[in-house]
Design a protein around this motif. Sequence first.
Motif, PDB file in Angstrom:
ATOM      1  N   GLY A 143      39.379  -7.607 -25.561  1.00  0.00           N
ATOM      2  CA  GLY A 143      38.623  -8.351 -26.567  1.00  0.00           C
ATOM      3  C   GLY A 143      38.291  -7.539 -27.806  1.00  0.00           C
ATOM      4  N   ASP A 144      38.475  -6.222 -27.771  1.00  0.00           N
ATOM      5  CA  ASP A 144      38.228  -5.407 -28.966  1.00  0.00           C
ATOM      6  C   ASP A 144      39.202  -5.808 -30.066  1.00  0.00           C
ATOM      7  N   LEU A 145      38.741  -5.755 -31.311  1.00  0.00           N
ATOM      8  CA  LEU A 145      39.576  -6.056 -32.471  1.00  0.00           C
ATOM      9  C   LEU A 145      40.080  -4.724 -33.023  1.00  0.00           C
ATOM     10  N   LEU A 146      41.376  -4.545 -32.994  1.00  0.00           N
ATOM     11  CA  LEU A 146      41.973  -3.283 -33.426  1.00  0.00           C
ATOM     12  C   LEU A 146      42.819  -3.497 -34.668  1.00  0.00           C
ATOM     13  N   LEU A 147      42.926  -2.454 -35.476  1.00  0.00           N
ATOM     14  CA  LEU A 147      43.766  -2.473 -36.661  1.00  0.00           C
ATOM     15  C   LEU A 147      44.926  -1.517 -36.418  1.00  0.00           C
ATOM     16  N   VAL A 148      46.147  -1.991 -36.605  1.00  0.00           N
ATOM     17  CA  VAL A 148      47.326  -1.146 -36.494  1.00  0.00           C
ATOM     18  C   VAL A 148      47.914  -1.045 -37.886  1.00  0.00           C
ATOM     19  N   GLY A 158      48.142  -6.482 -26.592  1.00  0.00           N
ATOM     20  CA  GLY A 158      47.096  -7.362 -27.109  1.00  0.00           C
ATOM     21  C   GLY A 158      47.690  -8.599 -27.754  1.00  0.00           C
ATOM     22  N   GLN A 159      46.815  -9.338 -28.401  1.00  0.00           N
ATOM     23  CA  GLN A 159      47.220 -10.548 -29.109  1.00  0.00           C
ATOM     24  C   GLN A 159      47.003 -10.330 -30.591  1.00  0.00           C
ATOM     25  N   LEU A 160      47.851 -10.918 -31.413  1.00  0.00           N
ATOM     26  CA  LEU A 160      47.750 -10.829 -32.859  1.00  0.00           C
ATOM     27  C   LEU A 160      46.595 -11.712 -33.303  1.00  0.00           C
ATOM     28  N   ALA A 161      45.590 -11.110 -33.977  1.00  0.00           N
ATOM     29  CA  ALA A 161      44.390 -11.851 -34.379  1.00  0.00           C
ATOM     30  C   ALA A 161      44.600 -12.570 -35.704  1.00  0.00           C
ATOM     31  N   SER A 162      45.334 -11.987 -36.636  1.00  0.00           N
ATOM     32  CA  SER A 162      45.572 -12.631 -37.917  1.00  0.00           C
ATOM     33  C   SER A 162      46.802 -12.002 -38.575  1.00  0.00           C
TER      34      SER A 162
END
Length: 165
Positions: A143-148, A158-162
Amino acid sequence: MANHNLRSPRWQTLQLAVVVAGLAAGAAWRLLGATVPANVLWATAAAVALVPSSVSVIRALLHRHAGVDVVAALALLGTLVVGEYLAGAVIALMLATGRELEARASARARRELTALLDRAPSVVHRVEGDTLTTPPIESVDPGDLLLVAPGEVVPVDGQLASGSA
């Protein structure tokens, strides 16, 4: 400290070189009509391959496993017993070549895996509210929002958030 393992890449390369030299020198002597020196060289080449095969067979049998080395050792021993020294040298060449190829493939796979692991990220870029933090990868929770960032290796599944990837 010297590596005395008969299965080490260094020993396998040496064994292959000795077998090739014995086979070639034996062929040269045979072409010159000298059968005895040719047979001695070919028998030596077979014996060079028989030693590591015998060690492998003994180790395998002690662990109650029988592998292809049993067949190789019996074939090499059989050629020496019946006096088919050229056949023994050819079997030794096939065996030594196979071991050398296996050792090189294993070394290459090890290098490639090491290079891959060296590229593995140890930190992530985590978005926490309006702040971007760089914690260790072990602290990532579902559930953490990560920036790659562009060019970075994706650190976790993970899943692509935007946006798009």
